[in-house]
Design a protein around this motif. Structure first.
Motif, PDB file in Angstrom:
ATOM      1  N   VAL A   1       4.177  -5.403   8.732  1.00 55.12           N
ATOM      2  CA  VAL A   1       3.026  -5.570   9.621  1.00 55.12           C
ATOM      3  C   VAL A   1       1.781  -5.232   8.813  1.00 55.12           C
ATOM      4  O   VAL A   1       1.704  -4.158   8.198  1.00 55.12           O
ATOM      5  N   CYS A   2       0.807  -6.144   8.786  1.00 54.52           N
ATOM      6  CA  CYS A   2      -0.362  -6.010   7.916  1.00 54.52           C
ATOM      7  C   CYS A   2      -1.650  -5.976   8.735  1.00 54.52           C
ATOM      8  O   CYS A   2      -1.755  -6.593   9.793  1.00 54.52           O
ATOM      9  N   VAL A   3      -2.608  -5.275   8.165  1.00 47.20           N
ATOM     10  CA  VAL A   3      -3.981  -5.286   8.672  1.00 47.20           C
ATOM     11  C   VAL A   3      -4.874  -5.818   7.565  1.00 47.20           C
ATOM     12  O   VAL A   3      -4.846  -5.314   6.436  1.00 47.20           O
ATOM     13  N   LEU A   4      -5.643  -6.840   7.859  1.00 47.08           N
ATOM     14  CA  LEU A   4      -6.637  -7.372   6.923  1.00 47.08           C
ATOM     15  C   LEU A   4      -8.006  -6.932   7.426  1.00 47.08           C
ATOM     16  O   LEU A   4      -8.406  -7.269   8.539  1.00 47.08           O
ATOM     17  N   SER A   5      -8.710  -6.187   6.591  1.00 46.23           N
ATOM     18  CA  SER A   5      -9.914  -5.511   7.049  1.00 46.23           C
ATOM     19  C   SER A   5     -11.098  -5.804   6.140  1.00 46.23           C
ATOM     20  O   SER A   5     -10.942  -6.164   4.968  1.00 46.23           O
ATOM     21  N   ARG A   6     -12.293  -5.596   6.707  1.00 47.86           N
ATOM     22  CA  ARG A   6     -13.527  -5.704   5.944  1.00 47.86           C
ATOM     23  C   ARG A   6     -13.900  -4.379   5.275  1.00 47.86           C
ATOM     24  O   ARG A   6     -14.755  -4.362   4.394  1.00 47.86           O
ATOM     25  N   VAL A   7     -13.290  -3.294   5.705  1.00 43.85           N
ATOM     26  CA  VAL A   7     -13.681  -1.968   5.229  1.00 43.85           C
ATOM     27  C   VAL A   7     -12.521  -1.326   4.468  1.00 43.85           C
ATOM     28  O   VAL A   7     -11.361  -1.456   4.859  1.00 43.85           O
ATOM     29  N   PRO A   8     -12.802  -0.611   3.374  1.00 43.72           N
ATOM     30  CA  PRO A   8     -11.745  -0.012   2.547  1.00 43.72           C
ATOM     31  C   PRO A   8     -11.280   1.351   3.061  1.00 43.72           C
ATOM     32  O   PRO A   8     -11.304   2.350   2.331  1.00 43.72           O
ATOM     33  N   LEU A   9     -10.831   1.400   4.302  1.00 43.35           N
ATOM     34  CA  LEU A   9     -10.328   2.646   4.885  1.00 43.35           C
ATOM     35  C   LEU A   9      -8.801   2.645   4.791  1.00 43.35           C
ATOM     36  O   LEU A   9      -8.100   2.612   5.799  1.00 43.35           O
ATOM     37  N   TYR A  10      -8.300   2.705   3.567  1.00 43.46           N
ATOM     38  CA  TYR A  10      -6.872   2.522   3.329  1.00 43.46           C
ATOM     39  C   TYR A  10      -6.024   3.539   4.093  1.00 43.46           C
ATOM     40  O   TYR A  10      -5.112   3.176   4.839  1.00 43.46           O
ATOM     41  N   GLY A  11      -6.299   4.827   3.895  1.00 42.40           N
ATOM     42  CA  GLY A  11      -5.482   5.857   4.516  1.00 42.40           C
ATOM     43  C   GLY A  11      -5.568   5.852   6.024  1.00 42.40           C
ATOM     44  O   GLY A  11      -4.560   6.055   6.717  1.00 42.40           O
ATOM     45  N   LEU A  12      -6.758   5.631   6.562  1.00 48.09           N
ATOM     46  CA  LEU A  12      -6.934   5.603   8.007  1.00 48.09           C
ATOM     47  C   LEU A  12      -6.194   4.421   8.617  1.00 48.09           C
ATOM     48  O   LEU A  12      -5.512   4.555   9.643  1.00 48.09           O
TER      49      LEU A  12
ATOM     50  N   GLN B   1     -12.932  10.510   5.591  1.00 44.03           N
ATOM     51  CA  GLN B   1     -11.998   9.512   6.094  1.00 44.03           C
ATOM     52  C   GLN B   1     -11.763   8.388   5.090  1.00 44.03           C
ATOM     53  O   GLN B   1     -10.715   7.749   5.112  1.00 44.03           O
ATOM     54  N   VAL B   2     -12.714   8.180   4.182  1.00 45.94           N
ATOM     55  CA  VAL B   2     -12.526   7.162   3.150  1.00 45.94           C
ATOM     56  C   VAL B   2     -11.403   7.561   2.204  1.00 45.94           C
ATOM     57  O   VAL B   2     -10.670   6.708   1.700  1.00 45.94           O
ATOM     58  N   TYR B   3     -11.238   8.860   1.974  1.00 44.10           N
ATOM     59  CA  TYR B   3     -10.280   9.348   0.989  1.00 44.10           C
ATOM     60  C   TYR B   3      -8.986   9.855   1.624  1.00 44.10           C
ATOM     61  O   TYR B   3      -8.198  10.518   0.953  1.00 44.10           O
ATOM     62  N   LEU B   4      -8.768   9.551   2.875  1.00 46.49           N
ATOM     63  CA  LEU B   4      -7.568  10.011   3.555  1.00 46.49           C
ATOM     64  C   LEU B   4      -6.321   9.517   2.811  1.00 46.49           C
ATOM     65  O   LEU B   4      -6.146   8.330   2.568  1.00 46.49           O
ATOM     66  N   GLY B   5      -5.463  10.450   2.432  1.00 42.71           N
ATOM     67  CA  GLY B   5      -4.229  10.097   1.738  1.00 42.71           C
ATOM     68  C   GLY B   5      -4.352   9.984   0.234  1.00 42.71           C
ATOM     69  O   GLY B   5      -3.341   9.771  -0.451  1.00 42.71           O
ATOM     70  N   LEU B   6      -5.564  10.124  -0.320  1.00 40.23           N
ATOM     71  CA  LEU B   6      -5.780  10.045  -1.771  1.00 40.23           C
ATOM     72  C   LEU B   6      -6.063  11.454  -2.291  1.00 40.23           C
ATOM     73  O   LEU B   6      -7.113  12.021  -2.020  1.00 40.23           O
ATOM     74  N   SER B   7      -5.126  12.014  -3.046  1.00 35.62           N
ATOM     75  CA  SER B   7      -5.218  13.409  -3.450  1.00 35.62           C
ATOM     76  C   SER B   7      -5.388  13.550  -4.957  1.00 35.62           C
ATOM     77  O   SER B   7      -4.413  13.456  -5.712  1.00 35.62           O
TER      78      SER B   7
ATOM     79  N   PRO C   1     -17.643   8.175  -8.334  1.00 33.91           N
ATOM     80  CA  PRO C   1     -18.482   8.323  -7.135  1.00 33.91           C
ATOM     81  C   PRO C   1     -18.904   6.980  -6.552  1.00 33.91           C
ATOM     82  O   PRO C   1     -19.410   6.119  -7.263  1.00 33.91           O
ATOM     83  N   GLY C   2     -18.644   6.814  -5.259  1.00 33.47           N
ATOM     84  CA  GLY C   2     -19.048   5.619  -4.537  1.00 33.47           C
ATOM     85  C   GLY C   2     -18.182   4.409  -4.771  1.00 33.47           C
ATOM     86  O   GLY C   2     -18.436   3.358  -4.156  1.00 33.47           O
ATOM     87  N   MET C   3     -17.156   4.512  -5.594  1.00 30.51           N
ATOM     88  CA  MET C   3     -16.386   3.320  -5.955  1.00 30.51           C
ATOM     89  C   MET C   3     -15.587   2.785  -4.769  1.00 30.51           C
ATOM     90  O   MET C   3     -15.591   1.572  -4.503  1.00 30.51           O
ATOM     91  N   ILE C   4     -14.869   3.650  -4.068  1.00 25.68           N
ATOM     92  CA  ILE C   4     -14.064   3.191  -2.936  1.00 25.68           C
ATOM     93  C   ILE C   4     -14.974   2.635  -1.839  1.00 25.68           C
ATOM     94  O   ILE C   4     -14.692   1.589  -1.247  1.00 25.68           O
ATOM     95  N   GLU C   5     -16.080   3.322  -1.578  1.00 22.08           N
ATOM     96  CA  GLU C   5     -16.943   2.931  -0.471  1.00 22.08           C
ATOM     97  C   GLU C   5     -17.671   1.615  -0.727  1.00 22.08           C
ATOM     98  O   GLU C   5     -17.720   0.742   0.146  1.00 22.08           O
ATOM     99  N   HIS C   6     -18.251   1.456  -1.932  1.00 26.18           N
ATOM    100  CA  HIS C   6     -19.140   0.319  -2.165  1.00 26.18           C
ATOM    101  C   HIS C   6     -18.843  -0.468  -3.444  1.00 26.18           C
ATOM    102  O   HIS C   6     -19.483  -1.489  -3.669  1.00 26.18           O
ATOM    103  N   GLY C   7     -17.922  -0.013  -4.262  1.00 27.37           N
ATOM    104  CA  GLY C   7     -17.762  -0.614  -5.579  1.00 27.37           C
ATOM    105  C   GLY C   7     -16.685  -1.662  -5.723  1.00 27.37           C
ATOM    106  O   GLY C   7     -16.500  -2.199  -6.814  1.00 27.37           O
ATOM    107  N   LEU C   8     -15.962  -1.980  -4.646  1.00 30.77           N
ATOM    108  CA  LEU C   8     -14.838  -2.911  -4.746  1.00 30.77           C
ATOM    109  C   LEU C   8     -15.078  -4.236  -4.045  1.00 30.77           C
ATOM    110  O   LEU C   8     -14.160  -5.054  -3.927  1.00 30.77           O
TER     111      LEU C   8
END
Length: 623
Positions: free
Chosen positions: A120-131, A175-181, A228-235
């Protein structure tokens, strides 16, 4: 009624962060295929259509990964190219599970195998992977518990719920980094995390390899979260590629590749008709051909304050012999006390700031949303791809002339075997970075200041200490604290490049590395514009300072731990130590037995003395 239904499918979903909910299954004859999509992937088709847009032809293969049958469940992060007219990356999260066919309440006619495998997949506009993963795992579990895959109402409810709960969600905060440790990453890779950080700064072809996929994508995305900022705006431009077979449709695509000098003349987001245009790309050549454009000099500048031992490659213990080791020791002994002007003392570190809205603006050159320091760097632009998971069907991208580099993940061993297609292969399981090119190994050799920085992080993560809470945002050695240190490292590096007569400042980062980095796309884009926030950044490496005996020990330890010969020596020492312990125990047991026997003999002797004895015996005792 039908008209309004089509209008809802085509228009309304595009206003929300979630584009589609998709179910991918494995058909015994057709292989991986889309079985359900809501809203439909093709506007004129139904929910159960197997048709896909040409740009997303690899969706079934990344959503249902290679070797999935070996695991009961798994999670995949993947990126899809934008559809026509849309210049943004599509972020995908897929939750895979399998169930025994005999457990199904409703068994459809095409189920002929003992197990049923679906994602089951979600295709999203936002990089909220962990959420997205957290929400999707719950729904996937419930979907499988129904044991009737024709019950799709729960999937439609998931689409509505996600668009309702995520609408207007900010990309700032934890919340952007949820699950990324990063903490777990440093515990596993230790100082090598800094080597990975520098590899990506140099825009090299980096391939991560491990199974299952959730470990793969977790490690890869965690490394990117250190920027810094890569997950939020750099991809947003990280998946601009074309599937195999479509390149021939645009013969001018490769011809449109321009020289490296022209990349600052146009914004990335303005290249709607040529999203794959690269700078500095050259026609495909044999793997053995030299790449003079990107090759750093083999030796640092004579004016550099770096000594030869300072850029010692860990493999020197593997490739060299006693002569090389003696030469390195001699170089260390000849260090000049005035090599650095700065005084040794407490390193410059930083604490994580409380989460809040950051002031980001559209970059004039990069086209990315940038902060006041010009971050994120424009690494994943102009044909440099970020593919957290690559299916075997995408293998051709590794050698595509329109792809100038990549950070990609794979579980299929065929990717790892073709080493000539990657500059570095990161074997996550063994925490090993394989680099074939000796020049690149020399370029990435950590300097003394780098080793201090990495050692500082490792000690804070591994040492048992009382948690030091910092304004409620975390603690020293925690995830946010680690990201703050890498932000400081990058800020200081960028600030050092702006200074005049900065050779000594930059030498702390490695002269060969700086030379190679200054010809990369991301550095030249960053330098093409002014960034007001840099005026408040102190130039110089956070861990700069004079050399000491501790630095020599640190470098020796680093070299021993990262060469084959050093590992053999370490293993031999461990084996010897273990043998000595076992021998000591055996000797101790032998000595203990001898002492017991002696004690018994002495007791018998004194007992004999206590009894009346003949004169002859006393005479013997006297003699």
């Amino acid at each position: 009624k039908e008209f309004w239904s089509i209008g809802f499918v085509d228009v309304a979903p595009r206003r929300g962060p979630v584009l589609h909910i998709v179910v991918v299954g494995f058909h015994h004859k057709k292989g991986c295929q889309v079985e359900f999509s809501y809203p439909p992937l093709m506007p004129d088709e139904g929910h159960d259509s197997n048709l896909l847009p040409e740009e997303w032809k690899y969706l079934p293969f990344v959503a249902l990964p290679d070797g999935a049958h070996n695991y009961q469940e798994d999670t995949v992060f993947f990126h899809l190219p934008p559809l026509s007219g849309d210049m943004k990356c599509v972020y995908g999260v897929s939750c895979y599970r399998q169930i025994e066919a005999k457990a199904l309440k409703v068994r459809q006619a095409d189920v002929t195998r003992e197990t049923v495998q679906k994602s089951v997949c979600v295709l999203s506009r936002v990089p909220l992977y962990g959420l997205l993963q957290a929400k999707l795992q719950l729904i996937t579990h419930a979907y499988f518990e129904e044991k009737d895959f024709s019950q799709i109402s729960i999937l439609k409810e998931l689409y509505e719920h996600m668009n309702g709960s995520l609408r207007g969600s900010s990309l700032e905060g934890s919340q952007v980094y949820l699950g990324l440790s990063p903490r777990d990453l440093i515990l596993h890779f230790r100082h090598k995390v800094l080597i990975l950080f520098k590899l990506i700064l140099l825009e090299k072809k980096v391939l991560f390899y491990v199974s299952p996929v959730n470990r793969l994508v977790g490690a890869l995305m965690t490394v990117l979260s250190l920027f810094p900022g890569m997950i939020e705006h750099g991809l947003v431009d990280s998946s601009h590629y074309r599937p195999r077979g479509s390149l021939s449709e645009d013969p001018g695509l490769v011809e449109s590749v321009s020289g490296a000098e022209e990349f600052v003349s146009v914004s990335v987001t303005d290249l709607a008709g040529a999203s794959l245009e690269l700078e500095g790309a050259e026609p495909a050549r044999p793997a053995s051909a030299d790449n003079n454009h990107l090759k750093p000099p083999s030796r640092s500048s004579p004016d550099s304050s770096e000594s030869d031992w300072e850029t010692l490659d860990p493999s020197v213990l593997e490739e060299g012999g006693p002569k090389e080791e003696a030469a390195a020791a001699a170089a260390a002994a000849d260090l000049q006390p005035d090599a650095f002007d700065s005084e040794s003392g407490t390193p410059i570190t930083v604490q994580p700031q409380a989460a809040g809205e950051q002031n980001v603006t559209q970059g004039l050159v990069s086209g990315l949303e940038e902060d006041q320091h010009g971050l994120p760097l424009a690494i994943f632009t102009k044909g440099y791809l970020c593919l957290p998971y690559m299916a075997l069907q995408q293998h051709h991208l590794l050698s595509d002339v329109t792809v100038r580099g990549f950070v990609a993940g794979a579980t299929n061993i065929l990717f790892r075997q073709q080493r000539h297609l990657s500059d570095a292969i990161v074997e996550v399981e063994e925490a090993r970075i394989q680099i074939q090119d000796p020049e690149l190994r020399k370029t990435l050799a950590l300097t003394t200041a780098d080793l201090r920085f990495a050692d500082y992080l490792v000690k804070h993560v591994t040492e048992n200490r009382d948690d030091v809470f910092l304004d409620g945002t975390g603690w020293e050695g925690g995830d946010e604290w680690i990201r703050a240190q890498f932000t400081l490292y990058l800020h200081s590096l960028l600030s050092s490049t702006l200074q005049q007569d900065n050779e000594r400042l930059l030498a702390d980062y490695g002269a060969p590395f700086i030379t190679a980095w200054k010809i990369t796309h991301n550095y030249r884009v960053w330098c093409s514009n002014k960034h007001p926030g840099m005026t408040a950044i102190t130039p110089g490496h956070p861990f700069q300072g004079q050399y000491s005996v501790a630095d020599v020990k640190l470098r020796l330890s680093h070299s021993v731990q990262n060469s084959e010969r050093g590992k053999k020596i370490g293993n031999a020492m461990m084996t010897t130590s273990r043998s000595m312990v076992q021998t000591g125990k055996a000797v101790g047991q032998s000595v203990g037995g001898a002492l017991t026997s002696a004690k018994s003999a002495m007791s018998s002797w004194f007992s004999t003395l206590a009894q009346p004895a003949p004169i002859t015996s006393l005479g013997c005792l006297t003699r």
